[in-house]
Design a protein around this motif. Sequence first.
Motif, PDB file in Angstrom:
ATOM      1  N   TYR A 159       0.874  -1.186   0.000  1.00 27.26           N
ATOM      2  CA  TYR A 159       0.000   0.000   0.000  1.00 27.26           C
ATOM      3  C   TYR A 159       0.905   1.228   0.000  1.00 27.26           C
ATOM      4  CZ  TYR A 159      -3.701  -3.266   1.321  1.00 27.26           C
ATOM      5  OH  TYR A 159      -4.590  -4.313   1.347  1.00 27.26           O
ATOM      6  N   ILE A 160       0.799   2.026  -1.049  1.00 31.89           N
ATOM      7  CA  ILE A 160       1.655   3.213  -1.195  1.00 31.89           C
ATOM      8  C   ILE A 160       0.813   4.429  -0.850  1.00 31.89           C
ATOM      9  CG2 ILE A 160       2.999   4.570  -2.867  1.00 31.89           C
ATOM     10  CD1 ILE A 160       2.725   1.425  -4.254  1.00 31.89           C
ATOM     11  N   GLU A 161       1.145   5.073   0.259  1.00 33.39           N
ATOM     12  CA  GLU A 161       0.359   6.227   0.724  1.00 33.39           C
ATOM     13  C   GLU A 161       1.147   7.502   0.445  1.00 33.39           C
ATOM     14  OE1 GLU A 161      -1.514   5.881   4.689  1.00 33.39           O
ATOM     15  OE2 GLU A 161      -0.937   7.964   4.973  1.00 33.39           O
ATOM     16  N   ILE A 162       0.561   8.379  -0.348  1.00 34.63           N
ATOM     17  CA  ILE A 162       1.229   9.627  -0.729  1.00 34.63           C
ATOM     18  C   ILE A 162       0.237  10.784  -0.670  1.00 34.63           C
ATOM     19  CG2 ILE A 162       3.029   8.654  -2.233  1.00 34.63           C
ATOM     20  CD1 ILE A 162       1.088   9.268  -4.585  1.00 34.63           C
ATOM     21  N   GLU A 163       0.769  11.992  -0.710  1.00 38.48           N
ATOM     22  CA  GLU A 163      -0.092  13.178  -0.778  1.00 38.48           C
ATOM     23  C   GLU A 163       0.484  14.148  -1.796  1.00 38.48           C
ATOM     24  OE1 GLU A 163      -1.257  14.941   2.948  1.00 38.48           O
ATOM     25  OE2 GLU A 163      -1.683  16.859   1.998  1.00 38.48           O
ATOM     26  N   ARG A 164      -0.289  14.415  -2.855  1.00 33.19           N
ATOM     27  CA  ARG A 164       0.128  15.426  -3.827  1.00 33.19           C
ATOM     28  C   ARG A 164      -0.246  16.800  -3.287  1.00 33.19           C
ATOM     29  NH1 ARG A 164      -0.978  13.974 -10.062  1.00 33.19           N
ATOM     30  NH2 ARG A 164       0.829  15.323 -10.264  1.00 33.19           N
ATOM     31  N   ARG A 165       0.497  17.806  -3.719  1.00 34.81           N
ATOM     32  CA  ARG A 165       0.215  19.164  -3.247  1.00 34.81           C
ATOM     33  C   ARG A 165      -1.244  19.535  -3.544  1.00 34.81           C
ATOM     34  NH1 ARG A 165       3.635  22.736  -1.639  1.00 34.81           N
ATOM     35  NH2 ARG A 165       5.376  21.546  -2.434  1.00 34.81           N
ATOM     36  N   ASN A 166      -1.918  20.048  -2.533  1.00 28.04           N
ATOM     37  CA  ASN A 166      -3.320  20.489  -2.634  1.00 28.04           C
ATOM     38  C   ASN A 166      -4.287  19.385  -3.076  1.00 28.04           C
ATOM     39  OD1 ASN A 166      -2.460  23.045  -2.000  1.00 28.04           O
ATOM     40  ND2 ASN A 166      -2.247  23.667  -4.123  1.00 28.04           N
ATOM     41  N   SER A 167      -3.943  18.151  -2.851  1.00 32.76           N
ATOM     42  CA  SER A 167      -4.800  17.089  -3.376  1.00 32.76           C
ATOM     43  C   SER A 167      -5.184  16.014  -2.375  1.00 32.76           C
ATOM     44  CB  SER A 167      -4.108  16.413  -4.559  1.00 32.76           C
ATOM     45  OG  SER A 167      -3.870  17.339  -5.569  1.00 32.76           O
ATOM     46  N   GLY A 168      -4.815  16.148  -1.153  1.00 31.43           N
ATOM     47  CA  GLY A 168      -5.195  15.124  -0.184  1.00 31.43           C
ATOM     48  C   GLY A 168      -4.374  13.854  -0.355  1.00 31.43           C
ATOM     49  N   THR A 169      -4.649  12.907   0.528  1.00 28.47           N
ATOM     50  CA  THR A 169      -3.878  11.666   0.536  1.00 28.47           C
ATOM     51  C   THR A 169      -4.495  10.657  -0.420  1.00 28.47           C
ATOM     52  OG1 THR A 169      -3.482  12.076   2.863  1.00 28.47           O
ATOM     53  CG2 THR A 169      -2.956   9.888   2.077  1.00 28.47           C
ATOM     54  N   GLN A 170      -3.666   9.853  -1.070  1.00 33.03           N
ATOM     55  CA  GLN A 170      -4.187   8.728  -1.852  1.00 33.03           C
ATOM     56  C   GLN A 170      -3.343   7.487  -1.576  1.00 33.03           C
ATOM     57  OE1 GLN A 170      -3.517   8.984  -6.234  1.00 33.03           O
ATOM     58  NE2 GLN A 170      -2.946  11.109  -5.827  1.00 33.03           N
ATOM     59  N   VAL A 171      -4.009   6.339  -1.650  1.00 30.33           N
ATOM     60  CA  VAL A 171      -3.330   5.062  -1.400  1.00 30.33           C
ATOM     61  C   VAL A 171      -3.446   4.213  -2.659  1.00 30.33           C
ATOM     62  CG1 VAL A 171      -3.314   2.949  -0.023  1.00 30.33           C
ATOM     63  CG2 VAL A 171      -3.793   5.138   1.085  1.00 30.33           C
ATOM     64  N   ILE A 172      -2.308   3.730  -3.122  1.00 33.19           N
ATOM     65  CA  ILE A 172      -2.287   2.871  -4.313  1.00 33.19           C
ATOM     66  C   ILE A 172      -1.794   1.491  -3.860  1.00 33.19           C
ATOM     67  CG2 ILE A 172      -1.343   2.604  -6.660  1.00 33.19           C
ATOM     68  CD1 ILE A 172      -0.735   5.903  -5.437  1.00 33.19           C
ATOM     69  N   ALA A 173      -2.491   0.442  -4.268  1.00 29.92           N
ATOM     70  CA  ALA A 173      -2.114  -0.910  -3.846  1.00 29.92           C
ATOM     71  C   ALA A 173      -1.480  -1.671  -5.005  1.00 29.92           C
ATOM     72  CB  ALA A 173      -3.351  -1.646  -3.339  1.00 29.92           C
ATOM     73  N   ARG A 174      -0.429  -2.431  -4.703  1.00 21.89           N
ATOM     74  CA  ARG A 174       0.222  -3.280  -5.701  1.00 21.89           C
ATOM     75  C   ARG A 174       0.457  -4.658  -5.089  1.00 21.89           C
ATOM     76  NH1 ARG A 174      -1.523  -0.660  -8.550  1.00 21.89           N
ATOM     77  NH2 ARG A 174      -0.792   0.806 -10.083  1.00 21.89           N
ATOM     78  N   ASP A 175       0.093  -5.713  -5.836  1.00 22.81           N
ATOM     79  CA  ASP A 175       0.271  -7.081  -5.339  1.00 22.81           C
ATOM     80  C   ASP A 175       1.552  -7.693  -5.912  1.00 22.81           C
ATOM     81  OD1 ASP A 175      -2.130  -6.906  -4.002  1.00 22.81           O
ATOM     82  OD2 ASP A 175      -3.283  -7.670  -5.711  1.00 22.81           O
TER      83      ASP A 175
END
Lengths: 133, 478
Positions: free
Chosen positions: B325-341
Motif C-alpha cells: 500500500y503506497i500512501e502519498i499526498e500530492r500538493r493540494n490534493s489530499g492523501t491517496q493510497v495505491i495498492a500493488r500485489d
Amino acid sequence: MKRRVYVLRLIQMATYVVAFALLIACGGSDEQVAQTEHFAVRIRSEAQGVGEHDIIIDIRERVNPSVTVEEVVVAPTMRDMGMASPEVIATADASGRYRAKQVWFSMGGEWEVEVRIRTTTFEDIAIFRIQVN
Amino acid sequence: MTRERSEWNGIMRKLIFRISMVAMVGLAIAPALFFPHAVHAHGGAIEGPQQVYTQAIGPYEITTIVELPPSTPALLLVDIVPRDDIGEATILLRVTPRGYSFDQAPSTQITTVPGPQGVYSTQLPVDQSGEWELELQIEGARGSGIARIPITITPTPLPPYTIPLLITLGSIFLLLLIGVGVSASIQRRERPLLQAVSRILSYAIFGCTVVAGVLGVLQWNTTAQEAQTATNSDAGGGRPHVNVAMTPSVAILQAGKPLSLTLDLTDGGTGLPVDDLVSHHEALMHLIVLDTTGTSLSHLHPARLAPGRFITEFTPDRSGNYTAYIEIERRNSGTQVIARDFSVAGSSAAPAPPAPGFGMRTIAGIQVQATSSLMPLRAARQTTLTFLFSEKEQPIRDLQPWLGMGGHLLARSADGATFAHVHAAETMVPISATSDIRYGPTVRFVYTFPQPGTYQVWSQFKRGGRILTVPLTVEVVP
C-alpha cells in the motif's frame, strides 16, 4: 470657542471608542447556532487550545415542542487529518441545557463537531466548526 | 506655584492619556503586526518554514528537518535525526538548484557517533529562491544509501500594510517625544506659538492613531483572508491520480533474501513523473507491505532518488502473496493510497496462527492490554481502541512520538477491501524527531469499522528509538 473645543474633544473620544470597539469585535464570538429539521441548536465552546474542553449545548424545538430528546452526542472530527476524537454523550443540567464534558481536541486547526440529537423516532445532526489554536 | 503645578498636572494627564490610547491601539494591532501568518495546524502536509522528511536511506531510517530561509542568499539549516543507533557513519550533504549537477554544489559532512542518537545539525548556503534538491549520501558499517529531497525556497513577502503601519507607529512615537519636549517648554515659558504647536501635535497623534488602527484592522483582515484562501486551496483536491510501477531488484523474490523495490510514480493525466509530493506525517511516502495471512507487516519510508522515483530495501520474511500500500499526498490534493500485489517464492511454511484478539499480551518484554469501548465491535459504529502499556508491573510513560503521532494503527479487512491508517487520538506534535513529549501508559485510537467481518489490526509505537508493533485480530458484527 470653548464649545467648539468640547465638541472636538467629544468627537475625538467617540472615534477612539468606536475604533477600539471595532478592533475588539474582530475577536469574534465562541457561540454558534445551527438549525436542523426539528431543532435550533446553539453551542458554546470553551475550546481555545489543544486539550479537553466542555461544550455547552442549548436545544430548542422548532416544530414540535412536545418532542423528548433521548440522547445528545458530540462527535468531533478533524477532516483535514482524517482523525476522530471519542464521541461524548452530553448530560442535561437542571435548566435543560446540555454539557458535553471533556471533549478531546488533539491538535490545532478546524474541527468539525457534530451534535447528534436522538429522539425515540428520529435523529437530527447539527454540524459546527470550531477553531482550535 | 499652585498654578504651575496644576498646569504641570494637566500636561502629565494629557500625556498619560495619549500614551495609554496609543498603547491600547498598539496592543490591539500587535497580533496583526507580529503574527501576520495564521498557522494552519495540519498534521499532514506541514507547509511551514520547517519541513520534515523521514526516509529509509539504504539500511538507515533518517529524519531530515530542513528549515527554509525566508529570503536568499541565506543558510539552509538542516537537522539529521537517525531513528536508532546507526553506529559510526558519514553523511555527506549537498544542495543544488533543481536540474543542476551536484558536482560543484556546496557540501558538508556529518560523522555520527555510536550509541543513543541525538540531533546532528549542519547548514548549507543557498543563493537563490526556487526549486532545490538536498542530497544525502550515507556510508556506514551496515551499508550505504542515497536520497534527494526536493525543497522549495519561496521568499516571504511582507503583508501589504506592514510598512505603512510601521511608519505610522514610528510617527506616533516621534510625535510623542516631540510632545514631551514641547510640553516641558510650555511649562517653562508660556508662548502662544508653542501652545499652537502642542495642539497640532495633539491632532497629528490623534490622526496617526486612527490611521494605525485602520491599518491594523486591514492587516488583520488581509492575513485572515490569506489563511482562509490557504485553507481552501489545501482542501482543493484538484490533481490527478497517480500510477505506480513497482520493480523489484530481482526477477524472483525469495523469502528471507533482501532486495530493493523501485517505485516509479507517474501522473494519471499526463504520464509524466510525479514530483509534487508533500511530506505528510513526516514522510514523502509511506509504504505498508502486508502478506495476505497478516503475519508479515513492514512500514517503510522509501527514499526519493529522482523526480517520481523512490527506492527502499525490503526483506520478505515468508513466502506467499503480498500487497504493498503506497500512501502519498500530492500538493493540494489530499492523501491517496495505491495498492500493488506481488508474490514471494520459497518453501511455503505453515501460516502463523492469527494474532490474538483483545486482552493482554507480551511483546518484547512489554505487557500490552488492548481493549475496545464497544464490545462487540459493530460496523458503522465508532469505537475507541485503547492500548495500555506496562513493564514489570509498572506503567510505561515514555513512548516517543513517531511520525508526528503517539502511535499509528493499520487495519485491513480479511477480503482486502478496506485498508485503514488511523492516528492516535493523543496530542499531536509539530515535529516528532525533536519533541520532548512522551505518551503512555495508554494510547487511544478512534475508528469506525465500515463493514462487518474479520480485520487484521497492527498498532505501532516508538520506544527507545525502536518500533513496537502490536498485532490484533478483531471481529466486527453487522
